[in-house]
Design a protein around this motif. Sequence first.
Motif: not given
Length: 280
Positions: A21-29, A39-43, A45-57
């Motif tokens: 996901i991080n690579i995809a966001v960088q390509n988008l930028q 679109i960039v901000i949304g991407a 936010l999605v990447s950050l939320s995914f990281y937070l979800m992983i940390l919680l898991l």
Amino acid sequence: MATANHSYWLIAALLGQSFLINIAVQNLQLSQYAFYKPIVIGANLVSLSFYLMILLLIKKILELRRQQQLLEQKETELDSVQSLLRTVRAQRHDIINHLDTVYALLSLGKEVLAREYASHLVQIAGNTSHLIWLEQPVIAAFLQNKLNQAIAKEITMYIDVSTDLKDLAVKPYALVTILGNLLENAMEAVETLPPGQRQIELEISRANLYYLFTVSNSGPPLDSAIKDVIFQPGVSTKGPDRGLGLATVKEVVENHGGTIEVEADPVTFRIKFPATIQQG
């Protein structure tokens, strides 16, 4: 073990997905859509939320692992308690047979044999009743097993427990290492004596803010030259390729904030551990 492997694979999969996901966001930028800020901000936010979800898991998985380890520890302790209770029930079940034997010996005028038989019964029952009150069932089961080994070798082992070890911070596996080495050494020291002279005593007590463990035996006294270096690796009265047990005992004792000392005649080891007052 299988559950632990599954957890590690799950963490690895989540980290791999977050990397993609991080690579995809960088390509988008770097793409033609980089000028569309929403679109960039949304991407991002999605990447950050995914990281937070992983940390919680990961946190949840580690918590489940800790609970699983506690459950396994409780199951081990429960098995130890059940083993000790089975021993007590077996002794109660056989008490009539033992009393009949003592009565028969007395009826035949074999008073000496009757006293020896009764003394043996009192020793076994007394030791077991002391062990039941220990708050560390693993230690109680371990000592019960040592008692059975002593009986098989015609060694009289007295265990005097006057505390429950509730405030002892030393883990059971460390205490088993310490007492196991000392009791095995004591058994080897008395095995060459006539059966009536083979005696080992273990005293577990508490004095003020310390727990005391004392192991002594009726074997030959220690030579003064050996006594001074007995805790050094490779030093042993039992020949070459021996002498690691007491060095290990001293290391484990000191790693847990305790002290150990030895007396030569009778051979006696005294270990002192600080008591840690439990909160709540």
